[in-house]
Design an enzyme around this catalytic site. Structure first.
Site, PDB file in Angstrom:
ATOM      1  CG  ASN A  30      -3.534  -4.455  -2.079  1.00  0.00           C
ATOM      2  OD1 ASN A  30      -3.970  -3.304  -1.957  1.00  0.00           O
ATOM      3  ND2 ASN A  30      -2.914  -5.082  -1.087  1.00  0.00           N
TER       4      ASN A  30
ATOM      5  NE  ARG B 206      -2.128  -0.075   2.390  1.00  0.00           N
ATOM      6  CZ  ARG B 206      -1.893  -1.274   1.878  1.00  0.00           C
ATOM      7  NH1 ARG B 206      -1.560  -1.416   0.608  1.00  0.00           N
ATOM      8  NH2 ARG B 206      -2.022  -2.355   2.619  1.00  0.00           N
TER       9      ARG B 206
ATOM     10  CE1 TYR C   9       1.913  -5.507  -6.729  1.00  0.00           C
ATOM     11  CE2 TYR C   9       0.140  -6.253  -5.299  1.00  0.00           C
ATOM     12  CZ  TYR C   9       1.257  -5.458  -5.518  1.00  0.00           C
ATOM     13  OH  TYR C   9       1.707  -4.619  -4.540  1.00  0.00           O
TER      14      TYR C   9
ATOM     15  CG  HIS D 264       1.186  -5.164   5.052  1.00  0.00           C
ATOM     16  ND1 HIS D 264       0.850  -4.209   4.112  1.00  0.00           N
ATOM     17  CD2 HIS D 264       1.762  -6.169   4.347  1.00  0.00           C
ATOM     18  CE1 HIS D 264       1.213  -4.617   2.900  1.00  0.00           C
ATOM     19  NE2 HIS D 264       1.772  -5.813   3.019  1.00  0.00           N
TER      20      HIS D 264
ATOM     21  CD  GLU E  62      -2.135  -8.444  -0.885  1.00  0.00           C
ATOM     22  OE1 GLU E  62      -1.399  -9.422  -0.673  1.00  0.00           O
ATOM     23  OE2 GLU E  62      -2.015  -7.723  -1.881  1.00  0.00           O
TER      24      GLU E  62
ATOM     25  CD  GLU F 287      -0.008  -3.733  -1.582  1.00  0.00           C
ATOM     26  OE1 GLU F 287       0.474  -4.637  -2.286  1.00  0.00           O
ATOM     27  OE2 GLU F 287      -0.115  -3.825  -0.342  1.00  0.00           O
TER      28      GLU F 287
HETATM   29  C1  BGC Z   1       1.658  -7.234  -0.543  1.00  0.00           C
HETATM   30  C2  BGC Z   1       2.991  -6.539  -0.456  1.00  0.00           C
HETATM   31  C3  BGC Z   1       3.966  -7.173  -1.416  1.00  0.00           C
HETATM   32  C4  BGC Z   1       3.433  -7.010  -2.820  1.00  0.00           C
HETATM   33  C5  BGC Z   1       4.311  -7.565  -3.909  1.00  0.00           C
HETATM   34  C6  BGC Z   1       1.233  -7.569  -1.945  1.00  0.00           C
HETATM   35  O1  BGC Z   1       0.696  -8.837  -1.961  1.00  0.00           O
HETATM   36  O2  BGC Z   1       0.675  -6.518   0.140  1.00  0.00           O
HETATM   37  O3  BGC Z   1       3.427  -6.593   0.857  1.00  0.00           O
HETATM   38  O4  BGC Z   1       5.241  -6.665  -1.310  1.00  0.00           O
HETATM   39  O5  BGC Z   1       2.196  -7.644  -2.927  1.00  0.00           O
HETATM   40  O6  BGC Z   1       4.437  -8.940  -3.800  1.00  0.00           O
END
Ligand code: BGC
Length: 454
Positions: A296, A86, A298, A130, A175, A369
């Site tokens: 995505n 991607r 995190y 992006h 995002e 992600e």
């Molecule tokens: C984004 C990336 C970024 C990653 C880490 C995501 O929010 O799509 O571009 O590098 O998080 O912060």
């Protein structure tokens, strides 16, 4: 017999044979060659040039120099053994002014990249936007203007016409929540506007752009379209009415403001009235069926009512007192170099929660992600992170969530937006002086896990 690589507790559970394994990057974070072959500037070039905007004062004019070194990067992808890659297309490389004249040399770059990927047996999965808005459009009002959505659709048509014969899977936007909240409400990302709630049109215009792009891509015969939205569970700081209310509000901003219109064709209560344009009509475009829904993930966020005694920042981003919430530190978890808590179980909760919330309206999910920032080449912490999140993902699949793929963020260390070169998310280390690439321990771990999966 497989030998267990360090950091892995057991071999990973077996994922379905057709599960799509990939890694992600984005144009602005890796390409460099900012002024080459006719590329026009983007909102992020302008933002990084403003003093104080990027922590280390850097910009992405060289980044990892992927524009020139892509053959080496494609060779790394092949060695890693992923099914898919991607990447994102830089709008202002293709249309330097965002609209009008096409820059053939810019489009040629993506043509070469896609050819190289196909030749290496890696499926190209382009993201069409992006965050790097062409500066000419930004200066004309950017995503606050409805017009930008129509310019986006024209640009998508140009890219699809050129690459569509080899690209089977498209991602419209990355995002939109971050571009709205960080870029336009809080000013921590480009274009650096601090509009607070007046940033809402930016969300709507991006979603409209997505809807228009889906129409364009379908018109060009694409049968596999998704979006990459950032989502994370929100935990209330306490059971009090105030804290729960604040957490619900945060959840609305990050999750429901984007997932509801796409999946249900409605905005959460009270939002549609705050938006410009023929919102009901737009929602029909926005909620066209998707082939898959990209998430995505995190970290989860712990949120309570606004509390002046708590730090007025979240991951270094200042939250103005007008915002009716405060972010609490989530204790009891390991943290990445970015100080983000590592909570694999929250990925499970997120996916199962999504399935409960959206039911049959939720198409198959792809994790577009997931990853972490750590220093060092012997990155055992990253291995543990990925291992834990893949187990949580597998558990969610066992609980009935239809997940079809997983993309690690990121193939290589890159320019981490307002953090500059400080945060390293890569499976491959990049020396930003020499631009040499060195696969980290996590690269070898993932390569071996992927071999074992097959
Ligand atoms: C984004 C990336 C970024 C990653 C880490 C995501 O929010 O799509 O571009 O590098 O998080 O912060």
């Amino acid at each position: 017999m497989t030998t267990l690589p360090p950091g892995s507790r057991y071999p990973l559970p077996r994922f379905p044979a057709n599960f799509l394994w990939g890694v992600s990057t984005s144009a602005h974070q890796i390409e460099g060659a900012a002024a080459e072959d006719g590329r026009g500037p983007s909102s992020w070039d302008a933002f990084a040039a403003e003093p104080g905007r990027v922590k280390d004062g850097s910009n992405a004019s060289v980044a990892t120099d992927h524009y020139h070194r892509y053959p080496e990067d494609v060779a790394l992808l092949k060695e890693l053994g992923v099914d898919a890659y991607r990447f994102s297309v830089s709008w202002s490389r293709v249309l330097p002014d965002g609209a009008g004249a096409v820059n053939k040399a810019g489009l040629d770059f993506y043509d070469r990249l896609v050819d190289a990927l196909c030749e290496a047996g890696v499926r190209p999965v382009p993201t069409l936007f992006h965050w790097d808005t062409p500066l000419a459009l930004e200066q004309a009002g950017g995503w606050l203007e409805r017009d930008t959505a129509y310019r986006f659709a024209e640009y998508v048509d140009v890219v699809a016409a050129r690459l569509g014969d080899r690209v089977g899977r498209w991602i419209t936007l990355n995002e939109p929540a971050e571009l709205t909240l960080l870029g336009h409400a809080l000013g921590a990302h480009a274009p650096g506007k601090r509009l607070l709630f007046d940033a809402l049109p930016v969300a709507h215009h991006q979603l409209l752009a997505h809807g228009l792009a889906v129409e364009v891509l379908r018109g060009r015969g694409s049968g596999s379209i998704g979006i990459a939205n950032s989502h994370g569970p929100t935990y209330a700081a306490s059971d009090s009415k105030e804290d729960r209310g604040a957490a619900d509000f945060y959840d609305l901003l990050l999750n429901r403001l984007f997932a509801d219109p796409l999946l249900l064709g409605t905005y959460p209560d009270g939002i549609a009235e705050m938006l410009p344009g023929p919102v009901e009509e737009d929602l029909r475009l926005i909620s066209q069926p998707l082939d898959w829904y990209g998430i995505n993930y995190y970290q989860p966020t712990k949120v309570g009512a606004h509390d002046p005694s708590l730090p007025a920042d979240f991951a270094g981003i200042e939250i103005p007192p007008e915002m009716p919430f405060s972010v609490h530190r989530l204790e009891g978890h390991q943290r990445t170099a970015f100080d983000w808590p590592v909570v694999p179980a929250a990925l499970y909760e997120l996916l199962v929660g999504f399935k409960e919330e959206y039911g049959d309206r939720l198409p198959p999910v792809v994790i577009t992600e997931n990853g972490c920032s750590y220093e060092g080449i012997d990155d055992q912490d990253r291995i543990r992170y990925l291992d834990g999140h893949l187990r949580a993902l597998n558990d969610a699949m066992d609980s009935g969530v239809d997940v079809r793929g997983y993309f690690v963020w990121s193939l290589m260390d890159n320019w981490e937006w307002a953090e500059g070169y400080a945060q390293r998310f890569g499976l491959v280390h990049v020396d930003f002086d020499t631009l040499a690439r060195t696969p980290k321990a996590s690269f070898r771990w993932l390569r071996d896990e992927l071999r074992a999966q097959r």
